[in-house]
Scaffold this motif. Structure first.
Motif, PDB file in Angstrom:
ATOM      1  N   LEU A  87      -6.024  -4.672   4.176  1.00 37.02           N
ATOM      2  CA  LEU A  87      -4.825  -3.985   3.690  1.00 37.02           C
ATOM      3  C   LEU A  87      -4.672  -4.075   2.172  1.00 37.02           C
ATOM      4  CD1 LEU A  87      -2.254  -5.208   6.376  1.00 37.02           C
ATOM      5  CD2 LEU A  87      -3.280  -2.929   6.209  1.00 37.02           C
ATOM      6  N   GLN A  88      -5.541  -4.802   1.506  1.00 37.13           N
ATOM      7  CA  GLN A  88      -5.361  -5.059   0.081  1.00 37.13           C
ATOM      8  C   GLN A  88      -5.725  -3.857  -0.788  1.00 37.13           C
ATOM      9  OE1 GLN A  88      -7.567  -8.576  -0.998  1.00 37.13           O
ATOM     10  NE2 GLN A  88      -6.398  -9.905   0.367  1.00 37.13           N
ATOM     11  N   THR A  89      -5.008  -3.695  -1.887  1.00 34.00           N
ATOM     12  CA  THR A  89      -5.407  -2.729  -2.908  1.00 34.00           C
ATOM     13  C   THR A  89      -6.489  -3.363  -3.772  1.00 34.00           C
ATOM     14  OG1 THR A  89      -3.798  -3.520  -4.540  1.00 34.00           O
ATOM     15  CG2 THR A  89      -3.056  -1.814  -2.996  1.00 34.00           C
TER      16      THR A  89
ATOM     17  N   GLU B 102      -6.472  -3.723  -6.976  1.00 33.82           N
ATOM     18  CA  GLU B 102      -5.847  -4.587  -7.982  1.00 33.82           C
ATOM     19  C   GLU B 102      -5.458  -5.932  -7.386  1.00 33.82           C
ATOM     20  OE1 GLU B 102      -4.980  -1.521  -7.290  1.00 33.82           O
ATOM     21  OE2 GLU B 102      -5.595  -0.396  -9.089  1.00 33.82           O
ATOM     22  N   TYR B 103      -4.955  -5.909  -6.178  1.00 34.38           N
ATOM     23  CA  TYR B 103      -4.575  -7.162  -5.504  1.00 34.38           C
ATOM     24  C   TYR B 103      -5.825  -7.988  -5.211  1.00 34.38           C
ATOM     25  CZ  TYR B 103      -2.036 -10.143  -2.143  1.00 34.38           C
ATOM     26  OH  TYR B 103      -1.459 -11.210  -1.475  1.00 34.38           O
ATOM     27  N   MET B 104      -6.891  -7.328  -4.751  1.00 37.53           N
ATOM     28  CA  MET B 104      -8.148  -8.042  -4.507  1.00 37.53           C
ATOM     29  C   MET B 104      -8.627  -8.754  -5.757  1.00 37.53           C
ATOM     30  SD  MET B 104     -10.323  -5.158  -2.460  1.00 37.53           S
ATOM     31  CE  MET B 104      -9.647  -4.283  -1.049  1.00 37.53           C
ATOM     32  N   ARG B 105      -8.649  -8.016  -6.854  1.00 42.85           N
ATOM     33  CA  ARG B 105      -9.122  -8.603  -8.104  1.00 42.85           C
ATOM     34  C   ARG B 105      -8.279  -9.812  -8.481  1.00 42.85           C
ATOM     35  NH1 ARG B 105     -11.885  -8.275 -12.740  1.00 42.85           N
ATOM     36  NH2 ARG B 105     -13.216  -6.637 -11.922  1.00 42.85           N
ATOM     37  N   ALA B 106      -6.974  -9.696  -8.330  1.00 43.76           N
ATOM     38  CA  ALA B 106      -6.096 -10.822  -8.655  1.00 43.76           C
ATOM     39  C   ALA B 106      -6.430 -12.036  -7.798  1.00 43.76           C
ATOM     40  CB  ALA B 106      -4.628 -10.414  -8.460  1.00 43.76           C
ATOM     41  N   VAL B 107      -6.672 -11.811  -6.511  1.00 43.88           N
ATOM     42  CA  VAL B 107      -6.998 -12.906  -5.603  1.00 43.88           C
ATOM     43  C   VAL B 107      -8.319 -13.561  -5.992  1.00 43.88           C
ATOM     44  CG1 VAL B 107      -7.649 -13.469  -3.228  1.00 43.88           C
ATOM     45  CG2 VAL B 107      -5.675 -12.001  -3.663  1.00 43.88           C
TER      46      VAL B 107
ATOM     47  N   ALA C  22     -15.678  -4.566  -4.455  1.00 45.65           N
ATOM     48  CA  ALA C  22     -16.329  -3.385  -3.877  1.00 45.65           C
ATOM     49  C   ALA C  22     -16.614  -3.590  -2.392  1.00 45.65           C
ATOM     50  CB  ALA C  22     -17.622  -3.079  -4.623  1.00 45.65           C
ATOM     51  N   ALA C  23     -17.047  -4.798  -2.025  1.00 50.89           N
ATOM     52  CA  ALA C  23     -17.356  -5.089  -0.627  1.00 50.89           C
ATOM     53  C   ALA C  23     -16.103  -5.047   0.232  1.00 50.89           C
ATOM     54  CB  ALA C  23     -18.022  -6.458  -0.519  1.00 50.89           C
ATOM     55  N   ARG C  24     -15.025  -5.594  -0.278  1.00 47.20           N
ATOM     56  CA  ARG C  24     -13.774  -5.607   0.495  1.00 47.20           C
ATOM     57  C   ARG C  24     -13.211  -4.205   0.638  1.00 47.20           C
ATOM     58  NH1 ARG C  24      -9.650 -10.524  -0.275  1.00 47.20           N
ATOM     59  NH2 ARG C  24     -11.464 -11.504   0.715  1.00 47.20           N
ATOM     60  N   LEU C  25     -13.316  -3.404  -0.420  1.00 45.47           N
ATOM     61  CA  LEU C  25     -12.863  -2.015  -0.324  1.00 45.47           C
ATOM     62  C   LEU C  25     -13.689  -1.246   0.707  1.00 45.47           C
ATOM     63  CD1 LEU C  25     -12.230  -1.124  -4.081  1.00 45.47           C
ATOM     64  CD2 LEU C  25     -10.511  -1.236  -2.268  1.00 45.47           C
ATOM     65  N   ALA C  26     -14.995  -1.528   0.744  1.00 41.29           N
ATOM     66  CA  ALA C  26     -15.868  -0.842   1.699  1.00 41.29           C
ATOM     67  C   ALA C  26     -15.475  -1.166   3.138  1.00 41.29           C
ATOM     68  CB  ALA C  26     -17.322  -1.230   1.447  1.00 41.29           C
TER      69      ALA C  26
ATOM     70  N   GLN D 288       1.024   0.199  -0.506  1.00 43.33           N
ATOM     71  CA  GLN D 288      -0.160   0.346   0.351  1.00 43.33           C
ATOM     72  C   GLN D 288       0.170  -0.027   1.792  1.00 43.33           C
ATOM     73  OE1 GLN D 288      -3.132   1.541  -0.064  1.00 43.33           O
ATOM     74  NE2 GLN D 288      -4.741   0.288   0.858  1.00 43.33           N
ATOM     75  N   LEU D 289       0.942  -1.088   1.978  1.00 43.81           N
ATOM     76  CA  LEU D 289       1.325  -1.494   3.328  1.00 43.81           C
ATOM     77  C   LEU D 289       2.142  -0.408   4.009  1.00 43.81           C
ATOM     78  CD1 LEU D 289       2.320  -5.245   2.808  1.00 43.81           C
ATOM     79  CD2 LEU D 289       0.163  -4.328   3.674  1.00 43.81           C
ATOM     80  N   LEU D 290       3.056   0.205   3.276  1.00 44.04           N
ATOM     81  CA  LEU D 290       3.865   1.279   3.847  1.00 44.04           C
ATOM     82  C   LEU D 290       3.001   2.473   4.224  1.00 44.04           C
ATOM     83  CD1 LEU D 290       6.956   1.173   1.442  1.00 44.04           C
ATOM     84  CD2 LEU D 290       6.852   0.408   3.836  1.00 44.04           C
ATOM     85  N   LEU D 291       1.993   2.765   3.399  1.00 37.85           N
ATOM     86  CA  LEU D 291       1.108   3.899   3.668  1.00 37.85           C
ATOM     87  C   LEU D 291       0.267   3.653   4.913  1.00 37.85           C
ATOM     88  CD1 LEU D 291      -0.205   6.590   2.787  1.00 37.85           C
ATOM     89  CD2 LEU D 291      -1.803   5.241   1.412  1.00 37.85           C
ATOM     90  N   VAL D 292      -0.416   2.512   4.955  1.00 40.22           N
ATOM     91  CA  VAL D 292      -1.292   2.210   6.096  1.00 40.22           C
ATOM     92  C   VAL D 292      -0.473   2.004   7.369  1.00 40.22           C
ATOM     93  CG1 VAL D 292      -3.046   0.626   6.991  1.00 40.22           C
ATOM     94  CG2 VAL D 292      -3.021   1.209   4.562  1.00 40.22           C
ATOM     95  N   GLY D 293       0.736   1.478   7.211  1.00 38.96           N
ATOM     96  CA  GLY D 293       1.590   1.244   8.368  1.00 38.96           C
ATOM     97  C   GLY D 293       1.983   2.506   9.101  1.00 38.96           C
TER      98      GLY D 293
END
Length: 290
Positions: free
Chosen positions: A132-134, A136-141, A159-163, A201-206
């Motif tokens: 569910l992460q964007t 930008e959020y992934m990079r921050a993590v 890139a792997a997580r987005l894939a 993003q959560l609202l969109l995917v939800g």
């Protein structure tokens, strides 16, 4: 016979050139095998690295890294290389295994099962679940990890997580259920702007028909998930596997009795959480408060 340019010896600095997640090794087995095959087909075609890189749009150094198993080649490169070198599908046949090499070693088995699952149940307590992460959020993590990850590793893991999020576009679409602890939504990792994008993003995917997102409120006096986060993966044949992860280590739970207990626990967690409709309203309210 093609003569390789000088200065392309197979060297690498662990932590800089190492394959991400390979614990400092200069490449996983599949990357080394792919690299040797790539080099063999390139030499057969009579191309040096500079010529081959020019035709595929990659630098000589990058081609060397792919052939030496020090970097994970993207799928588009593998497709282009297979066609350009007339490899007859040999390189493309390794594409899925090569793609999994971009994940940390402890997650590769789970990534394979996730990509094949017909149903996924995810309970998240520390951060928004990766699916569910964007970006930008992934990079921050990833930038918060200690010891620090180098920039190349951060980019490849993002890139792997987005894939992995291609799972939402699969046909037939898997059924995916998330329960996220409220504390995750209150923790602005990366800053308010990043968190605002994440909540959107959560609202969109939800709203996806095959996805349900629920929030476990902090004021609940009962919470069956106090043992921490986990994922349940349901295979096409009815098999169920639970995945547990903490501190860079993971456990695949396959013993039926133990898996059955985790499955039952998730059912109770869902019952204790807000409904999907209530959860989206809660997320929308949290977005307005940022």
């Amino acid at each position: 016979m093609v003569r390789e340019p000088e200065g392309t010896a197979e060297v690498g600095t662990p932590g800089v050139d190492a394959v991400p997640g390979a614990s400092g090794e200069l490449g996983s087995g599949i990357l080394r095998v792919f690299g040797r095959q790539l080099k063999r087909f390139r030499l057969r075609a009579g191309l040096d690295r500079a010529e081959f890189g020019g035709r595929t749009g990659y630098s000589t150094a990058t081609i060397a890294a792919y052939e030496q198993g020090r970097r994970v080649p993207p799928s588009r490169f593998i497709d282009a290389a297979d066609e350009l070198l007339d490899a007859g599908g040999v390189l493309q046949e390794m594409k899925d295994e090569v793609a999994r090499a971009q994940y940390p070693a402890f997650f590769r088995d789970a990534a394979r099962l996730e990509a094949e699952a017909v149903e996924l149940w995810v309970y998240g307590t520390h951060a928004v679940p990766g699916l569910l992460q964007t970006g930008e959020y992934m990079r921050a993590v990833f930038e918060m990890w200690r010891p620090l990850l180098n920039e190349e590793t951060v980019q490849q893991r993002v890139a792997a997580r987005l894939a992995r999020q291609d799972v939402f576009a699969r046909k037939p679409a898997p059924l995916v259920s998330f329960v996220i602890d409220e504390s995750v939504l209150r923790r602005p990792l990366g800053g308010r702007s990043v968190m605002r994008g994440q909540l959107e993003q959560l609202l969109l995917v939800g709203e996806f028909r095959n996805v349900e997102i629920q929030v476990m409120p902090l004021n609940r006096e009962d919470n069956a998930g106090v043992d921490g986060p986990f994922t349940v993966l349901h295979g096409d044949g009815g098999d169920q596997v639970a995945y547990l992860e903490a501190q860079g280590r993971s456990t695949m739970v396959t013993e039926r009795t133990e898996v059955r207990g985790i499955v039952s626990r998730y059912g109770i967690i869902r019952a204790q959480a807000l409904t999907p409709r209530e959860s989206l309203a809660f997320i929308e309210k949290s977005l307005g408060e940022l």
